[in-house]
Design a protein around this motif. Structure first.
Motif, mmCIF file in Angstrom:
data_model
loop_
_atom_site.group_PDB
_atom_site.id
_atom_site.type_symbol
_atom_site.label_atom_id
_atom_site.label_comp_id
_atom_site.label_asym_id
_atom_site.label_seq_id
_atom_site.Cartn_x
_atom_site.Cartn_y
_atom_site.Cartn_z
ATOM 1 N N LYS A 122 0.829 -1.214 0.000
ATOM 2 C CA LYS A 122 0.000 0.000 0.000
ATOM 3 C C LYS A 122 0.863 1.263 0.000
ATOM 4 C CE LYS A 122 -2.474 2.036 3.619
ATOM 5 N NZ LYS A 122 -3.386 1.956 4.767
ATOM 6 N N LYS A 123 1.970 1.211 0.729
ATOM 7 C CA LYS A 123 2.864 2.364 0.831
ATOM 8 C C LYS A 123 3.927 2.385 -0.274
ATOM 9 C CE LYS A 123 1.193 4.280 4.552
ATOM 10 N NZ LYS A 123 0.773 5.661 4.617
ATOM 11 N N LYS A 124 3.852 1.384 -1.176
ATOM 12 C CA LYS A 124 4.799 1.279 -2.292
ATOM 13 C C LYS A 124 6.252 1.241 -1.802
ATOM 14 C CE LYS A 124 1.797 3.505 -5.747
ATOM 15 N NZ LYS A 124 0.614 2.962 -5.320
ATOM 16 N N THR A 125 6.471 0.355 -0.832
ATOM 17 C CA THR A 125 7.797 0.170 -0.269
ATOM 18 C C THR A 125 8.010 -1.310 -0.021
ATOM 19 O OG1 THR A 125 9.344 0.991 1.411
ATOM 20 C CG2 THR A 125 7.084 0.549 2.148
ATOM 21 N N THR A 126 9.075 -1.630 0.644
ATOM 22 C CA THR A 126 9.362 -3.017 0.990
ATOM 23 C C THR A 126 9.290 -3.184 2.502
ATOM 24 O OG1 THR A 126 11.739 -2.640 1.242
ATOM 25 C CG2 THR A 126 10.933 -3.225 -0.970
ATOM 26 N N ILE A 127 9.151 -4.414 2.917
ATOM 27 C CA ILE A 127 9.154 -4.690 4.349
ATOM 28 C C ILE A 127 10.494 -4.273 4.945
ATOM 29 C CG2 ILE A 127 9.103 -6.525 6.082
ATOM 30 C CD1 ILE A 127 7.087 -7.977 4.204
ATOM 31 N N THR A 128 11.566 -4.586 4.252
ATOM 32 C CA THR A 128 12.905 -4.237 4.736
ATOM 33 C C THR A 128 13.039 -2.742 4.976
ATOM 34 O OG1 THR A 128 13.842 -6.139 3.582
ATOM 35 C CG2 THR A 128 15.369 -4.393 4.217
ATOM 36 N N ALA A 129 12.473 -1.934 4.101
ATOM 37 C CA ALA A 129 12.552 -0.476 4.249
ATOM 38 C C ALA A 129 11.749 0.018 5.453
ATOM 39 C CB ALA A 129 12.069 0.212 2.984
ATOM 40 N N MET A 130 10.816 -0.795 5.918
ATOM 41 C CA MET A 130 9.992 -0.403 7.059
ATOM 42 C C MET A 130 10.631 -0.765 8.396
ATOM 43 S SD MET A 130 6.261 -1.533 5.581
ATOM 44 C CE MET A 130 5.467 -1.299 7.167
ATOM 45 N N LEU A 131 11.759 -1.467 8.348
ATOM 46 C CA LEU A 131 12.418 -1.959 9.555
ATOM 47 C C LEU A 131 13.770 -1.293 9.729
ATOM 48 C CD1 LEU A 131 11.630 -5.710 8.880
ATOM 49 C CD2 LEU A 131 10.383 -4.184 10.417
#
Length: 74
Positions: A38-47
């Protein structure tokens, strides 16, 4: 990291315990993929370190907790 065997086992144990005790569970780990998309990112970028949430990870947690709290007080 996010998909490490120990973290996956921990999350599975939490899900099983919540089910056994008939308690609601805010399953943050399960919500990461859809939120990242939804945020057009990756899980890794969220951590911050592959496991702990950064700003977007905390945004996800806040959204999930707010919904769970609202449902509980109705």
């Amino acid at each position: 990291g996010f998909e490490s065997p120990s973290l996956l086992a921990y999350n599975d144990a939490l899900r099983a315990l919540a089910k056994e005790l008939k308690l609601p569970l805010v399953d943050v780990h399960a919500a990461y993929p859809a939120f990242a998309a939804k945020k057009k990112t990756t899980i890794t970028a969220m951590l911050t370190d592959g496991m702990h949430p950064g700003d977007l990870g905390h945004e996800l947690v806040a959204e999930l907790l707010l919904a769970a709290i609202r449902a509980a007080v109705r």
